[in-house]
Design an enzyme around this catalytic site. Structure first.
Site, PDB file in Angstrom:
ATOM      1  N   CYS A 139      46.460  45.862  42.224  1.00  0.00           N
ATOM      2  CA  CYS A 139      45.668  46.752  41.360  1.00  0.00           C
ATOM      3  C   CYS A 139      45.985  48.226  41.602  1.00  0.00           C
ATOM      4  O   CYS A 139      45.679  49.074  40.766  1.00  0.00           O
ATOM      5  CB  CYS A 139      44.184  46.501  41.581  1.00  0.00           C
ATOM      6  N   HIS A 191      39.749  51.843  38.713  1.00  0.00           N
ATOM      7  CA  HIS A 191      40.292  50.517  38.417  1.00  0.00           C
ATOM      8  C   HIS A 191      39.137  49.646  37.930  1.00  0.00           C
ATOM      9  O   HIS A 191      38.041  49.666  38.497  1.00  0.00           O
ATOM     10  CB  HIS A 191      40.918  49.936  39.689  1.00  0.00           C
ATOM     11  N   ASN A 218      39.720  42.483  34.320  1.00  0.00           N
ATOM     12  CA  ASN A 218      40.543  43.108  35.362  1.00  0.00           C
ATOM     13  C   ASN A 218      42.020  42.846  35.047  1.00  0.00           C
ATOM     14  O   ASN A 218      42.488  41.722  35.179  1.00  0.00           O
ATOM     15  CB  ASN A 218      40.156  42.518  36.724  1.00  0.00           C
TER      16      ASN A 218
HETATM   17  O1  UT7 Z   1      40.947  43.841  41.453  1.00  0.00           O
HETATM   18  C1  UT7 Z   1      41.035  43.428  42.773  1.00  0.00           C
HETATM   19  C2  UT7 Z   1      39.787  43.622  43.459  1.00  0.00           C
HETATM   20  N1  UT7 Z   1      38.919  42.520  43.133  1.00  0.00           N
HETATM   21  C3  UT7 Z   1      37.639  42.708  43.194  1.00  0.00           C
HETATM   22  O2  UT7 Z   1      37.223  43.807  43.442  1.00  0.00           O
HETATM   23  C4  UT7 Z   1      36.738  41.526  42.991  1.00  0.00           C
HETATM   24  C5  UT7 Z   1      35.457  41.818  43.652  1.00  0.00           C
HETATM   25  N2  UT7 Z   1      34.509  40.704  43.595  1.00  0.00           N
HETATM   26  C6  UT7 Z   1      33.757  40.463  42.521  1.00  0.00           C
HETATM   27  O3  UT7 Z   1      33.912  41.046  41.473  1.00  0.00           O
HETATM   28  C7  UT7 Z   1      32.615  39.461  42.692  1.00  0.00           C
HETATM   29  O4  UT7 Z   1      32.566  39.048  44.016  1.00  0.00           O
HETATM   30  C8  UT7 Z   1      32.726  38.218  41.760  1.00  0.00           C
HETATM   31  C9  UT7 Z   1      32.422  38.618  40.334  1.00  0.00           C
HETATM   32  C10 UT7 Z   1      34.108  37.599  41.867  1.00  0.00           C
HETATM   33  C11 UT7 Z   1      31.703  37.174  42.172  1.00  0.00           C
HETATM   34  O5  UT7 Z   1      30.397  37.727  42.139  1.00  0.00           O
HETATM   35  P1  UT7 Z   1      29.417  37.590  43.376  1.00  0.00           P
HETATM   36  O6  UT7 Z   1      28.157  38.208  42.968  1.00  0.00           O
HETATM   37  O7  UT7 Z   1      30.110  38.168  44.584  1.00  0.00           O
HETATM   38  O8  UT7 Z   1      29.245  36.046  43.497  1.00  0.00           O
HETATM   39  P2  UT7 Z   1      29.503  35.075  44.743  1.00  0.00           P
HETATM   40  O9  UT7 Z   1      30.942  34.793  44.906  1.00  0.00           O
HETATM   41  O10 UT7 Z   1      28.746  35.581  45.948  1.00  0.00           O
HETATM   42  O11 UT7 Z   1      28.780  33.755  44.256  1.00  0.00           O
HETATM   43  C12 UT7 Z   1      27.367  33.720  44.003  1.00  0.00           C
HETATM   44  C13 UT7 Z   1      27.031  32.447  43.276  1.00  0.00           C
HETATM   45  C14 UT7 Z   1      27.633  31.195  43.930  1.00  0.00           C
HETATM   46  O12 UT7 Z   1      26.699  30.139  43.781  1.00  0.00           O
HETATM   47  P3  UT7 Z   1      25.732  29.704  44.993  1.00  0.00           P
HETATM   48  O13 UT7 Z   1      26.648  29.335  46.116  1.00  0.00           O
HETATM   49  O14 UT7 Z   1      24.911  30.920  45.298  1.00  0.00           O
HETATM   50  O15 UT7 Z   1      24.954  28.573  44.418  1.00  0.00           O
HETATM   51  C15 UT7 Z   1      28.836  30.882  43.106  1.00  0.00           C
HETATM   52  O16 UT7 Z   1      29.184  29.526  43.121  1.00  0.00           O
HETATM   53  O17 UT7 Z   1      27.590  32.483  41.953  1.00  0.00           O
HETATM   54  C16 UT7 Z   1      28.354  31.300  41.734  1.00  0.00           C
HETATM   55  N3  UT7 Z   1      29.431  31.624  40.807  1.00  0.00           N
HETATM   56  C17 UT7 Z   1      29.307  31.491  39.482  1.00  0.00           C
HETATM   57  N4  UT7 Z   1      28.293  31.072  38.700  1.00  0.00           N
HETATM   58  C18 UT7 Z   1      28.488  31.078  37.382  1.00  0.00           C
HETATM   59  C19 UT7 Z   1      30.663  32.102  41.101  1.00  0.00           C
HETATM   60  N5  UT7 Z   1      31.354  32.281  39.971  1.00  0.00           N
HETATM   61  C20 UT7 Z   1      30.546  31.908  38.951  1.00  0.00           C
HETATM   62  C21 UT7 Z   1      30.687  31.877  37.554  1.00  0.00           C
HETATM   63  N6  UT7 Z   1      29.647  31.450  36.806  1.00  0.00           N
HETATM   64  N7  UT7 Z   1      31.837  32.256  36.929  1.00  0.00           N
END
Ligand code: UT7
Length: 326
Positions: free
Chosen positions: A113, A253, A283
């Site tokens: 990125c 970004h 992204n």
């Molecule tokens: O460009 C390079 C740099 N990249 C980034 O900066 C990415 C940074 N990270 C993010 O943007 C976020 O971490 C994500 C959008 C990828 C994920 O969001 P989050 O709030 O960090 O979610 P999480 O991974 O902590 O997951 C929370 C919950 C989980 O369920 P449980 O275990 O709490 O029951 C996941 O399984 O959300 C669930 N989950 C989803 N639910 C519905 C993860 N992805 C999804 C989804 N739809 N697509």
């Protein structure tokens, strides 16, 4: 003193839109979850003929045509990408062939990125030494080809696209003031594609275990990103004796709207001073900043004399910024 000026920009987004509602039909997710957690509503997806070099070509052509620059004038082509047409040769060489830019040297850089900002720093250095006078810098990704469409933690995030800029020397006050590059290789496995390289050459095993797809520890990356981006912006401004209030536009970004909003809040920068288009494109990694820059220029959000700050963080981990006086 010679400075480097961005004299033209261009961008290209594939026509095909993949909305959150479309993704709801593929995996267990919802428009509400994606919108709330990321700010993304839709992303663009390349078709079969839209290779990485082709997207780069379309963006580069627009940048060249805007200022009536002939590709034969280019001294150097830098392509920032982690989703090139093939492991080698460089996508920059394939782009050179498409453009007929016979005089140019060409190479790719891999900084995910941050690729466009790493490329800008390299181009700026070449121009300041006087070695090159006309550089084409492209940030481009076709990450849709490296996504596991059964992995809801990654497939909702990424989109395809390309952005290009022409960089030239100037004696005027405007131009790139400073670029700042950082990396922490101890965090390399937060976002990566494990298979297909010399570590895990493509095999039945790598395919069966889906090692050819993007793996990301999103939540950990999120926390690091929020912390680093605030100090990145402050350090960049401090190095130039400026405050956040001096900025006319921040072009971050586009990884996650919550990361952008949290950085803005910590820095006390109003939303009217931030370019946000993640809702439309998701992204696009190395393409995200040049696409946003092109949009900012085309929509008249940047005026002569403005201080514009570009910042990114991504796989590596790498992070980088550039401060520009327009
Ligand atoms: O460009 C390079 C740099 N990249 C980034 O900066 C990415 C940074 N990270 C993010 O943007 C976020 O971490 C994500 C959008 C990828 C994920 O969001 P989050 O709030 O960090 O979610 P999480 O991974 O902590 O997951 C929370 C919950 C989980 O369920 P449980 O275990 O709490 O029951 C996941 O399984 O959300 C669930 N989950 C989803 N639910 C519905 C993860 N992805 C999804 C989804 N739809 N697509």
């Amino acid at each position: 003193m010679i400075k480097t000026k961005i004299t033209s920009t261009g961008s290209y987004l594939p026509e095909k839109r993949l909305t959150n509602i479309d993704i709801e039909k593929i995996i267990d997710t919802s428009d509400a979850w994606i919108t709330e957690r990321t700010g993304i509503k839709e992303r663009r997806i390349a078709n079969e003929s839209e290779t990485t070099s082709e997207l780069a070509y379309c963006a580069a052509k627009r940048a060249l045509e805007k200022k009536n620059i002939n590709s034969c004038e280019l001294d150097l082509i830098i392509v920032a990408t982690v989703s090139g047409d093939m492991p080698f040769p460089a996508t920059a060489c394939i782009l050179q062939d498409k453009l007929g830019a016979k005089k140019a040297a060409a190479f790719d850089i891999s900084a995910a990125c941050c690729g466009f900002l790493y490329g800008m720093s390299i181009a700026d250095s070449f121009i300041k030494t006087g070695l090159y006078k006309k550089i084409l810098l492209v940030g481009v990704e076709v990450l849709s080809k490296f996504i596991d469409w059964n992995d809801r933690s990654t497939c909702i995030l990424f989109g395809d696209g390309a952005g290009a800029a022409i960089l030239e020397p100037t004696n005027s006050d405007s131009g790139i003031i400073s670029t700042h590059l950082y990396s922490d290789g101890s965090l390399w496995d937060l976002i990566h594609i494990p298979g297909g390289g010399a570590l895990h050459p493509t095999s039945k095993y790598t395919l069966e275990n889906k090692l050819h797809y993007i793996k990301m520890r999103g939540n950990e990356t999120y926390k690091v990103a929020v912390k680093i981006l605030e100090s990145l912006v402050i350090d960049t401004l401090k190095a130039n004796n400026l405050n956040p209030s001096d900025l006319s536009l921040l072009i971050p970004h586009q990884a996650n709207l919550r990361i952008i909003l949290s950085t803005a809040k910590r820095l006390g920068i109003g939303l009217e001073k931030i370019l946000i288009n993640i809702d439309k494109y998701g992204n696009t990694s190395a393409a995200s900043i040049p696409i946003a820059l092109d949009e900012a220029i085309d929509s008249g959000r940047i005026k002569k004399g403005d201080y514009v700050l570009l910042e990114a963080i991504g796989a590596g981990l790498t992070w980088a910024s550039a401060l520009i006086r327009w």
